[in-house]
Design an enzyme around this catalytic site. Sequence first.
Site, PDB file in Angstrom:
ATOM      1  N   GLY A  96      31.490  53.974  42.651  1.00  0.00           N
ATOM      2  CA  GLY A  96      32.159  52.686  42.476  1.00  0.00           C
ATOM      3  C   GLY A  96      32.292  51.868  43.737  1.00  0.00           C
ATOM      4  N   THR A  97      31.236  51.907  44.564  1.00  0.00           N
ATOM      5  CA  THR A  97      31.270  51.079  45.765  1.00  0.00           C
ATOM      6  C   THR A  97      29.929  50.375  45.944  1.00  0.00           C
ATOM      7  OG1 THR A  97      31.564  51.038  48.184  1.00  0.00           O
ATOM      8  CG2 THR A  97      30.655  53.081  47.218  1.00  0.00           C
TER       9      THR A  97
ATOM     10  N   GLN B  24      38.046  53.832  49.885  1.00  0.00           N
ATOM     11  CA  GLN B  24      38.161  52.501  50.502  1.00  0.00           C
ATOM     12  C   GLN B  24      39.272  51.720  49.800  1.00  0.00           C
ATOM     13  OE1 GLN B  24      33.919  50.782  51.317  1.00  0.00           O
ATOM     14  NE2 GLN B  24      33.738  52.155  49.565  1.00  0.00           N
ATOM     15  N   ASN B  25      39.763  52.260  48.694  1.00  0.00           N
ATOM     16  CA  ASN B  25      40.749  51.541  47.891  1.00  0.00           C
ATOM     17  C   ASN B  25      42.129  51.629  48.531  1.00  0.00           C
ATOM     18  OD1 ASN B  25      38.629  51.159  46.141  1.00  0.00           O
ATOM     19  ND2 ASN B  25      39.203  52.857  44.798  1.00  0.00           N
ATOM     20  N   VAL B  26      42.910  50.602  48.307  1.00  0.00           N
ATOM     21  CA  VAL B  26      44.238  50.518  48.949  1.00  0.00           C
ATOM     22  C   VAL B  26      45.357  50.595  47.907  1.00  0.00           C
ATOM     23  CG1 VAL B  26      43.364  49.197  50.921  1.00  0.00           C
ATOM     24  CG2 VAL B  26      44.134  47.962  48.888  1.00  0.00           C
TER      25      VAL B  26
ATOM     26  N   CYS C 107      61.840  45.326  66.090  1.00  0.00           N
ATOM     27  CA  CYS C 107      61.506  44.269  67.071  1.00  0.00           C
ATOM     28  C   CYS C 107      61.670  42.868  66.514  1.00  0.00           C
ATOM     29  CB  CYS C 107      60.056  44.463  67.559  1.00  0.00           C
ATOM     30  SG  CYS C 107      58.840  43.955  66.343  1.00  0.00           S
TER      31      CYS C 107
ATOM     32  N   HIS D   1      40.908  52.294  54.392  1.00  0.00           N
ATOM     33  CA  HIS D   1      41.359  50.899  54.544  1.00  0.00           C
ATOM     34  C   HIS D   1      42.855  50.748  54.334  1.00  0.00           C
ATOM     35  CE1 HIS D   1      36.970  49.640  53.496  1.00  0.00           C
ATOM     36  NE2 HIS D   1      37.093  50.071  54.722  1.00  0.00           N
TER      37      HIS D   1
ATOM     38  N   CYS E 134      54.745  47.088  60.934  1.00  0.00           N
ATOM     39  CA  CYS E 134      55.121  45.951  61.780  1.00  0.00           C
ATOM     40  C   CYS E 134      53.856  45.342  62.359  1.00  0.00           C
ATOM     41  CB  CYS E 134      56.033  46.430  62.920  1.00  0.00           C
ATOM     42  SG  CYS E 134      56.361  45.121  64.125  1.00  0.00           S
TER      43      CYS E 134
ATOM     44  N   ASN F 188      27.518  54.411  39.855  1.00  0.00           N
ATOM     45  CA  ASN F 188      27.886  53.008  40.025  1.00  0.00           C
ATOM     46  C   ASN F 188      27.391  52.184  38.836  1.00  0.00           C
ATOM     47  OD1 ASN F 188      29.301  51.519  42.234  1.00  0.00           O
ATOM     48  ND2 ASN F 188      27.542  50.146  41.962  1.00  0.00           N
TER      49      ASN F 188
HETATM   50  P1  OAD Z   1      33.103  46.060  45.625  1.00  0.00           P
HETATM   51  O1  OAD Z   1      33.832  45.137  44.716  1.00  0.00           O
HETATM   52  O2  OAD Z   1      32.314  45.513  46.771  1.00  0.00           O
HETATM   53  O3  OAD Z   1      32.076  46.964  44.782  1.00  0.00           O
HETATM   54  C1  OAD Z   1      32.515  47.612  43.620  1.00  0.00           C
HETATM   55  C2  OAD Z   1      31.297  48.339  43.049  1.00  0.00           C
HETATM   56  O4  OAD Z   1      31.737  49.079  41.924  1.00  0.00           O
HETATM   57  C3  OAD Z   1      30.210  47.384  42.571  1.00  0.00           C
HETATM   58  O5  OAD Z   1      28.955  47.850  43.043  1.00  0.00           O
HETATM   59  C4  OAD Z   1      30.284  47.478  41.036  1.00  0.00           C
HETATM   60  O6  OAD Z   1      28.992  47.433  40.461  1.00  0.00           O
HETATM   61  C5  OAD Z   1      30.865  48.862  40.850  1.00  0.00           C
HETATM   62  N1  OAD Z   1      31.696  49.027  39.650  1.00  0.00           N
HETATM   63  C6  OAD Z   1      32.489  48.113  39.047  1.00  0.00           C
HETATM   64  N2  OAD Z   1      33.148  48.695  38.014  1.00  0.00           N
HETATM   65  C7  OAD Z   1      32.747  50.008  37.991  1.00  0.00           C
HETATM   66  C8  OAD Z   1      33.068  51.127  37.170  1.00  0.00           C
HETATM   67  N3  OAD Z   1      33.945  51.026  36.156  1.00  0.00           N
HETATM   68  N4  OAD Z   1      32.474  52.318  37.447  1.00  0.00           N
HETATM   69  C9  OAD Z   1      31.576  52.440  38.472  1.00  0.00           C
HETATM   70  N5  OAD Z   1      31.234  51.410  39.276  1.00  0.00           N
HETATM   71  C10 OAD Z   1      31.819  50.214  39.030  1.00  0.00           C
HETATM   72  O7  OAD Z   1      34.191  47.103  46.146  1.00  0.00           O
HETATM   73  P2  OAD Z   1      34.034  48.128  47.341  1.00  0.00           P
HETATM   74  O8  OAD Z   1      32.626  48.627  47.467  1.00  0.00           O
HETATM   75  O9  OAD Z   1      35.091  49.142  47.178  1.00  0.00           O
HETATM   76  O10 OAD Z   1      37.382  46.312  52.463  1.00  0.00           O
HETATM   77  O11 OAD Z   1      34.377  47.212  48.617  1.00  0.00           O
HETATM   78  C11 OAD Z   1      34.387  47.863  49.870  1.00  0.00           C
HETATM   79  C12 OAD Z   1      35.330  47.112  50.753  1.00  0.00           C
HETATM   80  O12 OAD Z   1      34.955  45.732  50.792  1.00  0.00           O
HETATM   81  C13 OAD Z   1      36.757  47.076  50.266  1.00  0.00           C
HETATM   82  O13 OAD Z   1      37.446  48.251  50.557  1.00  0.00           O
HETATM   83  C14 OAD Z   1      37.282  45.904  51.100  1.00  0.00           C
HETATM   84  C15 OAD Z   1      36.142  44.949  50.940  1.00  0.00           C
HETATM   85  O14 OAD Z   1      35.962  44.181  52.082  1.00  0.00           O
HETATM   86  C16 OAD Z   1      38.546  45.958  53.141  1.00  0.00           C
HETATM   87  O15 OAD Z   1      39.458  45.440  52.558  1.00  0.00           O
HETATM   88  C17 OAD Z   1      38.530  46.266  54.580  1.00  0.00           C
END
Ligand code: OAD
Length: 243
Positions: free
Chosen positions: A185-186, A99-101, A148, A117, A125, A211
């Site tokens: 890590g999500t 999900q990381n960019v 364009c 993502h 564009c 996590n």
């Molecule tokens: P979040 O910031 O929502 O969640 C990050 C998770 O990683 C949390 O549950 C933390 O507890 C955990 N965490 C933090 N540091 C860590 C580490 N060192 N090791 C393991 N876990 C750790 O980020 P995402 O779940 O990636 O979407 O967010 C998902 C999407 O929400 C993103 O891609 C973005 C956002 O809206 C878009 O931009 C479309």
Amino acid sequence: MDAGVVAALRRAQRVTVLTGAGVSAESGVPTFRDAQTGLWANFKPEQLATPGAFRQDPKLVWEWYAWRREKLHTVEPNPGHKALVALARRYPEFTLITQNVDGLHQRAGSKRVIELHGNITRTKCFDENIVVPEWTETGEVPPRCPQCRGHLRPDVVWFGEELPDEAINEATRASGACDVFLSIGTSSVVYPAARLSEVALRSGATVVEINSDETPLTRNATFSLRGASGMVLPELLRAVGFA
Ligand code: OAD
């Protein structure tokens, strides 16, 4: 290390991994919901990462992403990213979905990365929705599309936008056809990415969450390892005998 996780990884042939911002946190990239720092402290990502915000103030949104891209020059992949590169070499079928960019998986050496993502190091564009590899800098912010003359924008999925079809279809296929699914890590709250672990569970895969904190996935996962991915993943590889 949990013996059940080690056993599952030892007997697996097909492994699928989903990563989130937590995997990049140890590289110094703020997780998506971390407090914005400095210049951006008084903006919420949800206010900036939307087509409406871009239409309203394209310069502000472009500069926010330019600031984030700039930060990427100061960070490196961490042991968590590198452990996933080593893990991939051990399985006939290995799929990495992120999900990381930030492009850190690719910089660590991961070959095929499914970017649900998008990627802020790529530009497209706004009007034609096609990737633009280069353009003439005129000093105008955002720069203009050479085809364009519309505005250029980062090639990322904004709130309210659809995910790239091919990415989500391939991610769903790989999540339904694996022996072990690692969710790392999500926060497991943003769909459709958060549905992938459910697809894996329904298909009978062993689902392992790694996590720092509990998430909505924790209670349904086969195993949930609490800790930083940069520590847990290298330890897991050693326990399985891969490192
Ligand atoms: P979040 O910031 O929502 O969640 C990050 C998770 O990683 C949390 O549950 C933390 O507890 C955990 N965490 C933090 N540091 C860590 C580490 N060192 N090791 C393991 N876990 C750790 O980020 P995402 O779940 O990636 O979407 O967010 C998902 C999407 O929400 C993103 O891609 C973005 C956002 O809206 C878009 O931009 C479309």
